[in-house]
Design a protein around this motif. Structure first.
Motif, mmCIF file in Angstrom:
data_model
loop_
_atom_site.group_PDB
_atom_site.id
_atom_site.type_symbol
_atom_site.label_atom_id
_atom_site.label_comp_id
_atom_site.label_asym_id
_atom_site.label_seq_id
_atom_site.Cartn_x
_atom_site.Cartn_y
_atom_site.Cartn_z
ATOM 1 N N GLU A 40 0.834 -1.213 0.000
ATOM 2 C CA GLU A 40 0.000 0.000 0.000
ATOM 3 C C GLU A 40 0.863 1.255 0.000
ATOM 4 N N LYS A 108 -9.106 3.067 3.075
ATOM 5 C CA LYS A 108 -8.711 3.995 2.006
ATOM 6 C C LYS A 108 -9.932 4.517 1.239
ATOM 7 N N TYR A 111 -10.887 7.716 2.629
ATOM 8 C CA TYR A 111 -9.827 8.707 2.781
ATOM 9 C C TYR A 111 -9.960 9.823 1.745
ATOM 10 N N TYR A 131 -5.799 3.366 8.301
ATOM 11 C CA TYR A 131 -5.187 3.532 6.984
ATOM 12 C C TYR A 131 -4.129 4.623 6.991
ATOM 13 N N THR A 132 -4.455 5.776 7.579
ATOM 14 C CA THR A 132 -3.494 6.880 7.558
ATOM 15 C C THR A 132 -2.224 6.512 8.316
#
Length: 171
Positions: A40, A108, A111, A131-132
């Protein structure tokens, strides 16, 4: 002084019966965790992570405790030396390592680029916080631990330096 945000836990499935204390992470656990994170990170153009055994040791101890207690909660920031932390909890034996990390990455879809915490299409940073942290540009190291409780598996991943800093861009 920078102010950090902690990340909420992902609950994946309804627990089923299993014996506490098994299994230990698979022999290739670190490789698989790194591969999922770095895939990712490569997609968004940020530097690859490296495995940190010290982070993994602390994450394993916390995963063991959560599995034993049957709870999901972040370790106190001081107890993890300021490292970032992602948590995953799901039915014992049902999810491979890739699916666990994939749950973090799946955020994501919600996001949106911007300074943290204004990074979620829902308006709630908690909906993308796992995710971040996975793709936080300045994070360089990860270490994770996996433990089995009574009917559930618990994954704890720790990140250094921590991400999700207010006012900073994710990548």
């Amino acid at each position: 002084m920078r102010t950090g945000w902690l990340i909420a836990a992902i609950i994946m499935a309804v627990p089923a019966a299993a014996e506490p204390g098994e299994p230990a992470p698979p022999a290739d656990f670190a490789r698989r965790v790194l591969a999922e994170h770095n895939a990712e990170r490569g997609r968004v153009g940020v530097p690859r992570l490296v495995w940190n055994g010290r982070l993994a040791h602390g994450a394993q101890a916390w995963a063991d405790r959560l599995a034993r207690d049957g709870t999901v909660r972040h370790a106190p920031r001081e107890a993890r030396g300021g490292a970032g932390e992602n948590l995953w909890f799901g039915t014992a034996g049902l999810f491979p390592t890739e699916a666990m990390i994939g749950a973090f990455v799946s955020q994501k879809r919600l996001y949106r680029p911007g300074p943290f915490p204004a990074v979620s299409s829902t308006g709630r940073w908690q909906d993308v916080g796992h995710y971040t942290q996975v793709v936080w540009r300045t994070t360089r190291e990860v270490g994770c631990g996996l433990a089995r409780g009574s009917g559930h598996d618990v994954l704890v991943c720790r990140y250094w330096p921590a991400g999700n800093w207010v006012g900073e861009a994710v990548y």
